[in-house]
Scaffold this motif. Structure first.
Motif, PDB file in Angstrom:
ATOM      1  N   SER A  79      60.500 -34.941  12.400  1.00  0.00           N
ATOM      2  CA  SER A  79      59.695 -35.596  13.810  1.00  0.00           C
ATOM      3  C   SER A  79      61.002 -36.100  15.011  1.00  0.00           C
ATOM      4  O   SER A  79      61.013 -37.326  14.476  1.00  0.00           O
ATOM      5  CB  SER A  79      58.235 -36.507  13.440  1.00  0.00           C
ATOM      6  OG  SER A  79      57.913 -37.416  14.534  1.00  0.00           O
ATOM      7  N   LEU A  80      60.289 -35.519  15.750  1.00  0.00           N
ATOM      8  CA  LEU A  80      61.171 -36.146  17.138  1.00  0.00           C
ATOM      9  C   LEU A  80      60.477 -37.953  17.771  1.00  0.00           C
ATOM     10  O   LEU A  80      61.677 -38.562  18.588  1.00  0.00           O
ATOM     11  CB  LEU A  80      60.984 -35.275  18.311  1.00  0.00           C
ATOM     12  CG  LEU A  80      61.404 -34.267  18.459  1.00  0.00           C
ATOM     13  CD1 LEU A  80      61.325 -33.470  19.088  1.00  0.00           C
ATOM     14  CD2 LEU A  80      63.210 -34.073  17.742  1.00  0.00           C
ATOM     15  N   ASP A  81      59.260 -38.300  17.044  1.00  0.00           N
ATOM     16  CA  ASP A  81      58.668 -39.833  16.634  1.00  0.00           C
ATOM     17  C   ASP A  81      59.685 -40.511  15.900  1.00  0.00           C
ATOM     18  O   ASP A  81      59.215 -41.561  16.082  1.00  0.00           O
ATOM     19  CB  ASP A  81      57.964 -39.819  17.036  1.00  0.00           C
ATOM     20  CG  ASP A  81      56.854 -38.845  17.856  1.00  0.00           C
ATOM     21  OD1 ASP A  81      57.242 -39.082  19.037  1.00  0.00           O
ATOM     22  OD2 ASP A  81      56.334 -38.034  17.671  1.00  0.00           O
ATOM     23  N   PHE A  82      60.181 -39.831  14.590  1.00  0.00           N
ATOM     24  CA  PHE A  82      60.988 -40.714  14.285  1.00  0.00           C
ATOM     25  C   PHE A  82      62.205 -41.892  14.343  1.00  0.00           C
ATOM     26  O   PHE A  82      63.336 -40.642  14.792  1.00  0.00           O
ATOM     27  CB  PHE A  82      61.363 -39.882  12.508  1.00  0.00           C
ATOM     28  CG  PHE A  82      61.782 -40.731  11.265  1.00  0.00           C
ATOM     29  CD1 PHE A  82      60.735 -40.827  10.910  1.00  0.00           C
ATOM     30  CD2 PHE A  82      62.933 -40.983  10.854  1.00  0.00           C
ATOM     31  CE1 PHE A  82      60.572 -41.392   9.240  1.00  0.00           C
ATOM     32  CE2 PHE A  82      63.675 -40.891   9.611  1.00  0.00           C
ATOM     33  CZ  PHE A  82      62.064 -41.670   9.492  1.00  0.00           C
ATOM     34  N   ALA A  83      61.700 -42.474  13.929  1.00  0.00           N
ATOM     35  CA  ALA A  83      63.323 -44.004  14.992  1.00  0.00           C
ATOM     36  C   ALA A  83      64.196 -44.089  13.749  1.00  0.00           C
ATOM     37  O   ALA A  83      65.072 -44.494  14.259  1.00  0.00           O
ATOM     38  CB  ALA A  83      62.638 -45.207  14.934  1.00  0.00           C
ATOM     39  N   ASP A  84      64.058 -43.908  12.523  1.00  0.00           N
ATOM     40  CA  ASP A  84      64.761 -43.660  11.167  1.00  0.00           C
ATOM     41  C   ASP A  84      66.190 -43.185  11.767  1.00  0.00           C
ATOM     42  O   ASP A  84      66.248 -42.046  11.360  1.00  0.00           O
ATOM     43  CB  ASP A  84      64.491 -44.571   9.666  1.00  0.00           C
ATOM     44  CG  ASP A  84      64.078 -45.458   9.727  1.00  0.00           C
ATOM     45  OD1 ASP A  84      63.678 -46.080  10.808  1.00  0.00           O
ATOM     46  OD2 ASP A  84      62.866 -45.358   8.589  1.00  0.00           O
ATOM     47  N   PRO A  85      67.911 -43.104  11.355  1.00  0.00           N
ATOM     48  CA  PRO A  85      69.204 -42.665  11.712  1.00  0.00           C
ATOM     49  C   PRO A  85      68.450 -41.857  10.330  1.00  0.00           C
ATOM     50  O   PRO A  85      67.765 -41.930   9.005  1.00  0.00           O
ATOM     51  CB  PRO A  85      69.877 -43.296  11.262  1.00  0.00           C
ATOM     52  CG  PRO A  85      69.346 -44.327  11.415  1.00  0.00           C
ATOM     53  CD  PRO A  85      67.849 -44.719  10.935  1.00  0.00           C
ATOM     54  N   MET A  86      68.973 -40.149  10.296  1.00  0.00           N
ATOM     55  CA  MET A  86      68.718 -39.173   9.621  1.00  0.00           C
ATOM     56  C   MET A  86      69.939 -39.097   9.358  1.00  0.00           C
ATOM     57  O   MET A  86      70.862 -39.209  10.144  1.00  0.00           O
ATOM     58  CB  MET A  86      67.633 -37.856   9.995  1.00  0.00           C
ATOM     59  CG  MET A  86      67.691 -37.447  11.061  1.00  0.00           C
ATOM     60  SD  MET A  86      66.774 -36.331  11.734  1.00  0.00           S
ATOM     61  CE  MET A  86      67.890 -34.463  11.433  1.00  0.00           C
ATOM     62  N   ILE A  87      70.249 -38.123   8.209  1.00  0.00           N
ATOM     63  CA  ILE A  87      71.999 -37.166   8.111  1.00  0.00           C
ATOM     64  C   ILE A  87      71.936 -35.948   8.452  1.00  0.00           C
ATOM     65  O   ILE A  87      71.528 -35.375   8.055  1.00  0.00           O
ATOM     66  CB  ILE A  87      72.420 -37.755   6.729  1.00  0.00           C
ATOM     67  CG1 ILE A  87      72.546 -38.882   6.104  1.00  0.00           C
ATOM     68  CG2 ILE A  87      73.636 -37.361   6.736  1.00  0.00           C
ATOM     69  CD1 ILE A  87      73.392 -39.863   6.759  1.00  0.00           C
ATOM     70  N   SER A  88      73.040 -35.794   9.702  1.00  0.00           N
ATOM     71  CA  SER A  88      72.710 -34.886  10.618  1.00  0.00           C
ATOM     72  C   SER A  88      73.625 -33.498   8.918  1.00  0.00           C
ATOM     73  O   SER A  88      74.020 -34.079   8.656  1.00  0.00           O
ATOM     74  CB  SER A  88      74.584 -34.256  11.292  1.00  0.00           C
ATOM     75  OG  SER A  88      75.061 -34.471  11.097  1.00  0.00           O
ATOM     76  N   PHE A  89      73.749 -32.636   9.142  1.00  0.00           N
ATOM     77  CA  PHE A  89      74.533 -30.539   8.806  1.00  0.00           C
ATOM     78  C   PHE A  89      76.022 -31.259   8.389  1.00  0.00           C
ATOM     79  O   PHE A  89      76.457 -31.356   7.668  1.00  0.00           O
ATOM     80  CB  PHE A  89      73.831 -29.998   9.603  1.00  0.00           C
ATOM     81  CG  PHE A  89      72.736 -29.293   9.471  1.00  0.00           C
ATOM     82  CD1 PHE A  89      72.427 -28.489   8.026  1.00  0.00           C
ATOM     83  CD2 PHE A  89      72.132 -29.048   9.867  1.00  0.00           C
ATOM     84  CE1 PHE A  89      71.588 -28.071   7.499  1.00  0.00           C
ATOM     85  CE2 PHE A  89      70.291 -28.556  10.063  1.00  0.00           C
ATOM     86  CZ  PHE A  89      70.540 -28.224   8.546  1.00  0.00           C
ATOM     87  N   GLY A  90      76.645 -31.854   9.223  1.00  0.00           N
ATOM     88  CA  GLY A  90      77.801 -32.598   9.506  1.00  0.00           C
ATOM     89  C   GLY A  90      78.593 -33.701   8.895  1.00  0.00           C
ATOM     90  O   GLY A  90      79.387 -34.146   9.039  1.00  0.00           O
ATOM     91  N   ASN A  91      76.835 -34.167   7.894  1.00  0.00           N
ATOM     92  CA  ASN A  91      77.083 -35.317   7.367  1.00  0.00           C
ATOM     93  C   ASN A  91      77.262 -36.606   8.068  1.00  0.00           C
ATOM     94  O   ASN A  91      78.283 -38.100   7.576  1.00  0.00           O
ATOM     95  CB  ASN A  91      78.786 -35.718   6.237  1.00  0.00           C
ATOM     96  CG  ASN A  91      78.109 -36.312   5.226  1.00  0.00           C
ATOM     97  OD1 ASN A  91      77.078 -36.372   4.761  1.00  0.00           O
ATOM     98  ND2 ASN A  91      78.956 -37.263   4.319  1.00  0.00           N
TER      99      ASN A  91
END
Length: 156
Positions: A79-91
């Motif tokens: 969700s483009l509205d999600f504010a929390d950071p996430m982990i990318s494919f590149g970690n």
């Protein structure tokens, strides 16, 4: 991550349990994608997008509940509205907005078909042109992504 692992480990989800996992750790999604030889299907959405709700409720959740992704693709939602950071494919840590910008996926809904490293391996589906045929187009897109992965797989 727990919901992703539950989704992968529980092939017989009922309709009430078939929530689309949030893409909190795409590196883990990539690891599972590589291990199982299946693509990641990333559903890029926005909370206030009525077409996203339609796609989620009328197409993706019923397909998930019916096992249409089982052993064929890993479905996750960003969700483009999600504010929390996430982990990318590149970690690395990124925001959902960073993800959307990197993939030029700012129009919602968008479905991306990605390999284990996060590279696009199929034609993305943007918007909903025909709700009645959307599931068919989605299954064909998953088939095409699976074919790309099989062609790229190392030969013994």
């Amino acid at each position: 991550m727990v919901s992703l692992l539950l989704f992968i480990a529980s092939p017989s989800l009922s309709a009430s349990e078939s929530e689309i996992p949030k893409a909190e750790n795409l590196a883990e999604v990539g690891r599972v994608s590589l291990q199982q030889g299946i693509p990641a299907v990333v559903f890029v959405s926005r909370d206030a997008c009525p077409y996203c709700r339609t796609l989620r409720d009328k197409i993706l959740k019923p397909m998930l509940a019916a096992g249409k992704f089982e052993r064929r693709a890993i479905l996750v939602e960003v969700s483009l509205d999600f504010a929390d950071p996430m982990i990318s494919f590149g970690n690395s840590r990124i925001t959902a907005q960073d993800f959307g910008s990197a993939y030029k996926a700012t129009i919602t809904p968008t479905l991306l078909f990605l390999d284990s490293e996060g590279h696009e391996i199929g034609k993305r589906i943007i918007g909903i042109s025909n709700l009645e045929l959307y599931g068919h187009y989605l299954e064909k897109s998953i088939d095409a992504a699976l074919l790309v992965l099989r062609e790229e797989a190392p030969k013994n």
